[in-house]
Design a protein around this motif. Sequence first.
Motif, short mmCIF file in Angstrom:
data_model
loop_
_atom_site.label_atom_id
_atom_site.label_comp_id
_atom_site.label_asym_id
_atom_site.label_seq_id
_atom_site.Cartn_x
_atom_site.Cartn_y
_atom_site.Cartn_z
N ILE A 107 0.78 -0.95 -0.07
CA ILE A 107 -0.07 -0.24 -0.12
C ILE A 107 0.64 1.38 -0.08
N ASP A 108 0.30 2.05 0.11
CA ASP A 108 0.75 3.52 -0.65
C ASP A 108 1.95 3.85 0.93
N ALA A 109 3.42 4.50 0.40
CA ALA A 109 3.93 4.88 1.76
C ALA A 109 4.51 3.91 2.67
N LEU A 110 3.50 2.45 3.17
CA LEU A 110 4.06 1.76 3.90
C LEU A 110 5.20 1.92 4.23
N LEU A 111 6.33 0.74 2.86
CA LEU A 111 7.33 -0.21 3.00
C LEU A 111 8.20 1.39 3.44
N ARG A 136 3.97 8.73 -1.53
CA ARG A 136 2.95 9.77 -0.35
C ARG A 136 1.28 8.72 -0.94
N PRO A 137 0.06 8.63 -0.68
CA PRO A 137 -1.47 8.58 -0.95
C PRO A 137 -1.59 9.73 -1.24
N PRO A 138 -2.11 9.49 -2.59
CA PRO A 138 -2.10 8.36 -3.55
C PRO A 138 -0.34 8.44 -4.73
N ALA A 139 -0.13 7.56 -3.97
CA ALA A 139 1.27 7.35 -4.62
C ALA A 139 1.30 7.93 -6.20
N GLY A 193 -12.18 -1.14 4.72
CA GLY A 193 -12.41 0.18 4.21
C GLY A 193 -11.91 1.07 4.79
N ARG A 194 -10.40 0.85 4.92
CA ARG A 194 -9.66 2.26 5.15
C ARG A 194 -8.05 3.01 4.31
N THR A 195 -8.44 4.12 4.44
CA THR A 195 -7.51 4.78 3.44
C THR A 195 -5.94 4.01 3.62
N HIS A 196 -5.81 4.14 2.16
CA HIS A 196 -4.12 3.35 2.64
C HIS A 196 -3.38 4.72 3.42
#
Length: 329
Positions: A138-142, A184-187, A262-265
């Motif tokens: 998902i966006d930005a996690l790593l 970062r979201p949106p990637a 349902g949660r966003t990135h």
Amino acid sequence: MIAAVAARGAIAYARRRGMLDQPGQRRSHTLPTPRGGGIGIVLACLVAIPGAFLSLPGPWSGWTTGSLALALLLVAAIGWWDDHRPLRQWPRLGVQLLATACFSAALLADAGLAWAWLPLLVLAGGWSINLHNFMDGIDALLAQQGIFVAAGLGCLAASVAQPALAGGAFVVAAGCFGFWLYNRPPARIFMGDVGSGSVGLLLFAFGALLWGIEPALLWPALILGSAFVADASLTLLNRFLRGRRWYAPHREHLYQWLVRSGRTHARAAAWYLGWNLLVAAPAAVVASLLPAMALPACAAVYTAAGATWIVAKRRCMRRASLKDRYVAT
């Protein structure tokens, strides 16, 4: 700066070469997105880490510096190839283990440690490479995790008067931040295997270098990575016990269930950031300042991480089920 500029260039390159991750049942994004932006992190680290190791005071020889650069090149190259043309898992794993073996052998020779540690280091390095690849969904996690863990390892190195090691770790953190600006979201671009595997190798390498200097620092280093290690390990163990292929694509990690429920990135990534800042960072500080408490603190953090994983995943699964029923009606 290098990572950010390279990531921007990688966007155009990926679109030109058709290196786009398409939305699908096993993916968490909804728009075709370029991949391979992690090449910027690799380039930044190949340029700056050897400079830090060779110009700042530290016990590492040119052999260790060169072996780290070679290992990074090997892991990045096989990841870059896989980003262009997907490979089977065994050739990738073979190159990854070869890379960690080269680095680990140099570390043991430089630190004067027993060669009996080599198999364990190779397995740990291979697992770090792959678990960070699994957690890049998902966006930005790593990128966020890379910034946190690398900066934490840099602080640990500084606490034991190792400027070269601290400088190298901060280079990794800065490289991840440069990529995060585009992820970062949106990637605008994904890291790709070239980046995720390389970040996994680098975090393992700096943790191992810390261990080679001061074995007690292994525990705070492990605490820093607890969110990813717990999620990846428990998810893979769960798949193994259910008779599923651990290496097959899936959406069963906790971060994926957070999105599926349902949660966003951004909100899902915030969960991991919260754990890092509220649990992992304070525990790592305690473990580094009180060596007698390091192992108990590490065990407590991983026990808490496991319990959190179980409870949060069950809640996400229930929420996702209710969401699917609502959509169906």
